[in-house]
Motif scaffolding. Structure first.
Motif, short mmCIF file in Angstrom:
data_model
loop_
_atom_site.label_atom_id
_atom_site.label_comp_id
_atom_site.label_asym_id
_atom_site.label_seq_id
_atom_site.Cartn_x
_atom_site.Cartn_y
_atom_site.Cartn_z
N UNK A 1 16.97 12.03 5.68
CA UNK A 1 17.56 13.12 6.47
C UNK A 1 19.01 12.85 6.88
N UNK A 2 19.57 11.75 6.41
CA UNK A 2 20.94 11.36 6.77
C UNK A 2 21.78 11.07 5.53
N UNK A 3 21.41 11.72 4.41
CA UNK A 3 22.22 11.62 3.21
C UNK A 3 21.77 10.64 2.16
N UNK A 4 20.56 10.06 2.31
CA UNK A 4 20.12 9.04 1.37
C UNK A 4 18.72 9.29 0.85
N UNK A 5 18.49 8.81 -0.35
CA UNK A 5 17.13 8.73 -0.87
C UNK A 5 16.64 7.31 -0.65
N UNK A 6 15.37 7.19 -0.32
CA UNK A 6 14.71 5.90 -0.12
C UNK A 6 13.59 5.79 -1.14
N UNK A 7 13.43 4.63 -1.72
CA UNK A 7 12.30 4.39 -2.62
C UNK A 7 11.38 3.37 -1.98
N UNK A 8 10.10 3.67 -2.01
CA UNK A 8 9.06 2.75 -1.55
C UNK A 8 8.34 2.27 -2.80
N UNK B 1 0.84 -1.20 0.00
CA UNK B 1 0.00 0.00 0.00
C UNK B 1 0.88 1.26 0.00
N UNK B 2 1.43 1.60 -1.16
CA UNK B 2 2.35 2.73 -1.23
C UNK B 2 1.66 4.04 -0.87
N UNK B 3 0.42 4.22 -1.26
CA UNK B 3 -0.32 5.45 -0.95
C UNK B 3 -0.55 5.56 0.57
N UNK B 4 -0.95 4.46 1.19
CA UNK B 4 -1.16 4.45 2.64
C UNK B 4 0.13 4.73 3.39
N UNK B 5 1.23 4.10 2.96
CA UNK B 5 2.52 4.34 3.61
C UNK B 5 2.98 5.78 3.38
N UNK B 6 2.76 6.30 2.18
CA UNK B 6 3.09 7.69 1.88
C UNK B 6 2.37 8.63 2.87
#
Length: 130
Positions: free
Chosen positions: A117-124, A84-89
């Motif tokens: 916030x610590x130097x990385x991008x995360x993809x869900x 559920x990407x929308x719900x997690x978003x």
């Protein structure tokens, strides 16, 4: 063979721990120090004995250069999967996360991206149901 551990370099381990637990909802799995070295991992509460993510200090110049380069290229350092990407978003955004990409349909999936916030991008990622 199984994948039991993977790592992401972070600029500040304590800040990363707060983000990955308080904002994303992971649980702290391991946390111990030996002198200046700190071994810190988180895991999914849905799979507490599953794969762990090490929040590794980027105090190695090669690690820092790698982290900065992939961030500048807009590449996620880590990818998490969801049903559920929308719900997690919505859940994560309310907790203060800054998304660089809202849920967006791409070939075979819907993805969202945010900064840890610590130097990385995360993809869900939510895979499409065929």
């Amino acid at each position: 063979m199984k994948i039991k551990l993977t790592s992401v370099y972070v600029t500040d381990q304590e800040k990363a721990l707060r983000f990955y637990t308080d904002v994303l909802g992971f649980t702290k799995k391991a946390d111990f120090s030996n002198g200046p070295f700190r071994w810190l991992t988180v895991a999914s509460p849905d799979e507490p004995d599953g794969t762990e993510l090490q929040l590794a200090a980027d105090d190695n110049p090669a690690a820092k250069a790698y982290q900065q380069a992939i961030f500048q290229q807009g590449q996620p350092a880590v990818m998490f999967f969801t049903d559920d990407v929308k719900g997690d978003y919505d859940r994560i955004k309310v907790r203060g996360a800054e998304f660089t990409m809202p849920p967006t349909e791409v070939t075979g999936s819907t993805i969202a991206q945010l900064s840890d916030t610590c130097g990385n991008l995360i993809q869900i990622t939510q895979l499409a149901r065929w």
